[in-house]
Design a protein around this motif. Structure first.
Motif, PDB file in Angstrom:
ATOM      1  N   LYS A 156      35.290  38.630  37.499  1.00  0.00           N
ATOM      2  CA  LYS A 156      36.221  37.534  37.276  1.00  0.00           C
ATOM      3  C   LYS A 156      37.599  37.985  36.775  1.00  0.00           C
ATOM      4  O   LYS A 156      38.628  37.501  37.283  1.00  0.00           O
ATOM      5  N   PRO A 157      37.702  38.903  35.811  1.00  0.00           N
ATOM      6  CA  PRO A 157      39.042  39.326  35.363  1.00  0.00           C
ATOM      7  C   PRO A 157      39.902  39.879  36.495  1.00  0.00           C
ATOM      8  O   PRO A 157      41.111  39.626  36.543  1.00  0.00           O
ATOM      9  N   LEU A 158      39.289  40.637  37.405  1.00  0.00           N
ATOM     10  CA  LEU A 158      40.045  41.179  38.533  1.00  0.00           C
ATOM     11  C   LEU A 158      40.518  40.066  39.468  1.00  0.00           C
ATOM     12  O   LEU A 158      41.629  40.129  40.017  1.00  0.00           O
ATOM     13  N   LEU A 159      39.672  39.056  39.671  1.00  0.00           N
ATOM     14  CA  LEU A 159      40.075  37.940  40.507  1.00  0.00           C
ATOM     15  C   LEU A 159      41.264  37.204  39.899  1.00  0.00           C
ATOM     16  O   LEU A 159      42.211  36.825  40.607  1.00  0.00           O
ATOM     17  N   VAL A 202      45.061  36.744  41.561  1.00  0.00           N
ATOM     18  CA  VAL A 202      45.715  35.456  41.799  1.00  0.00           C
ATOM     19  C   VAL A 202      47.089  35.417  41.134  1.00  0.00           C
ATOM     20  O   VAL A 202      48.068  34.928  41.722  1.00  0.00           O
ATOM     21  N   ILE A 203      47.190  35.933  39.915  1.00  0.00           N
ATOM     22  CA  ILE A 203      48.481  35.949  39.213  1.00  0.00           C
ATOM     23  C   ILE A 203      49.500  36.786  39.990  1.00  0.00           C
ATOM     24  O   ILE A 203      50.652  36.377  40.182  1.00  0.00           O
ATOM     25  N   LYS A 204      49.080  37.944  40.481  1.00  0.00           N
ATOM     26  CA  LYS A 204      49.989  38.812  41.233  1.00  0.00           C
ATOM     27  C   LYS A 204      50.414  38.174  42.557  1.00  0.00           C
ATOM     28  O   LYS A 204      51.548  38.328  43.012  1.00  0.00           O
TER      29      LYS A 204
END
Length: 375
Positions: free
Chosen positions: A7-10, A14-16
């Motif tokens: 989840k943190p990578l997802l 999305v932010i990037k």
């Protein structure tokens, strides 16, 4: 830094990519807007108080299953409600259900769709004897054309075997799924050499019953069949090479109304061949297809109206038909959707917990193959 899970990578991704993703979700350009304006007819439903002067039936089906290693336990069902003078007829209660095992599990998703369709069509047949208009969840055109996997999968000798077995039976409306009575003969046939052939031929046998039930409905019902879809992948108006009409029409935030009706005739499906007993029945069927929006802020719905064999209506006549359909759906509208279809959807919904409860009653605990993952 130690990460736990994906989840943190997802979230980081999305932010990037936020700007690019939002751009991808912006469907409309000026050209698309102009094309949509050209096909959309604004129409305000004026009379939402007077009930329709006919009896309306709504039908829906449901399916659910548990996939075990090599087989499937399933539950399928369908139900109908009758609406008389704008109100649900409480004395009418009709359900068709089936719970069984599919062995092997190959083609199980396609077979379950067909088994559910058989029950839906039989519910429509029952309700057609009591009503003037049939409301159907989904697409009748799709129902006729969709289940073709077994047409492509089976050699002619196995199709002929299924047709021969099916021709011996006279499907009874009272029986939920008649083709199941032929499984034994199918399994003992010398033409069936492995489990994949058995599953595909059984699916084709079920498909024959599916088509036969639909044919009887279309041939015997003198009223109107109105199919309403919440989702659609069709591109009737060629508004975009990559997006369906409904995606663009929803993005356009249109006023209540309807799109220009489009004629669709099964003569156009030149490459598709129905099994011999059904080619004449379905070839040449005509539909009027269009999109509707019942009130501001509501989702766009796709509507199909069966108009019979090679029926020809003038453009203005078709628009008048669309307005009548809008008035019908508008009377029943709650949150942008006709409540009889919502009612049958809730009544027939088969949840995961329902199937698990059936397995508990059977005191059955099979192997799914996912036990090693703790699932």
């Amino acid at each position: 830094m130690v990460r736990r899970g994906i989840k943190p990578l997802l979230v980081e991704t999305v932010i990037k990519r936020k700007e690019k993703l939002l751009k991808a979700l912006s469907f409309l350009d000026d050209s698309s807007k102009r094309e949509i304006e050209n096909i959309w007819n604004e129409f305000q439903i004026e009379n939402r108080e007077t009930p329709p002067p006919y009896t309306v039936a709504a039908v829906d089906g449901s399916r659910n299953s548990v996939l075990f290693a090599g087989y499937v336990v399933y539950a399928v069902g369908a139900t109908s409600v009758l609406i008389v003078n704008g109100r649900k007829e409480e004395s009418w209660e009709s359900f068709s259900v089936d719970v069984d095992v599919l062995k092997p599990d190959e083609f199980s998703e396609a077979r379950l769709r067909i088994l559910m369709g058989i029950l839906e069509f039989k519910e429509l047949l029952k309700a057609s004897k009591e009503s003037n208009i049939l409301l159907v969840d989904g697409s009748i055109l799709g129902a006729i054309l969709r289940p073709t996997v077994f047409n492509h999968e089976l050699p002619q000798e196995l199709k002929s075997l299924a047709l021969e077995l099916f021709s011996r039976e006279e499907p009874e409306l009272q029986e939920p799924i008649c083709s199941k009575s032929l499984y034994g003969e199918l399994a003992s046939s010398p033409f069936i050499t492995n489990s994949r052939e058995y599953a595909a031929t059984a699916g084709y046998l079920e498909y024959l019953e599916y088509l036969d039930t639909l044919r009887r409905l279309l041939e015997s019902f003198p009223g109107d069949v109105v199919a309403v879809s919440k989702r659609s992948s069709s591109s009737l108006y060629r508004l975009s090479p990559s997006l369906s009409d409904v995606a663009l029409l929803n993005a356009a935030q249109l006023p209540p109304g309807f799109s220009d009706p489009v004629d669709i005739t099964l003569d156009q499906e030149k490459k598709f061949q129905f099994p011999d007993p059904f080619e004449e029945a379905f070839r040449g069927l005509s539909f009027i297809t269009f999109f509707v929006k019942l009130k501001p802020g509501a989702p766009v719905l796709k509507v199909e109206l069966l108009t019979g064999k090679r029926s020809v209506l003038l453009a203005e006549e078709k628009k008048e038909v669309c307005k009548k359909v809008l008035e019908l759906l508008g009377y029943f509208e709650i949150d942008g959707y006709p409540w009889p279809l919502r009612e049958v959807h809730e009544l027939v919904k088969i949840k995961n917990g329902d199937v698990q409860e059936l397995l508990n009653i059977l005191k059955f605990q099979g192997i799914t193959g996912r036990e090693g993952l703790g699932e």
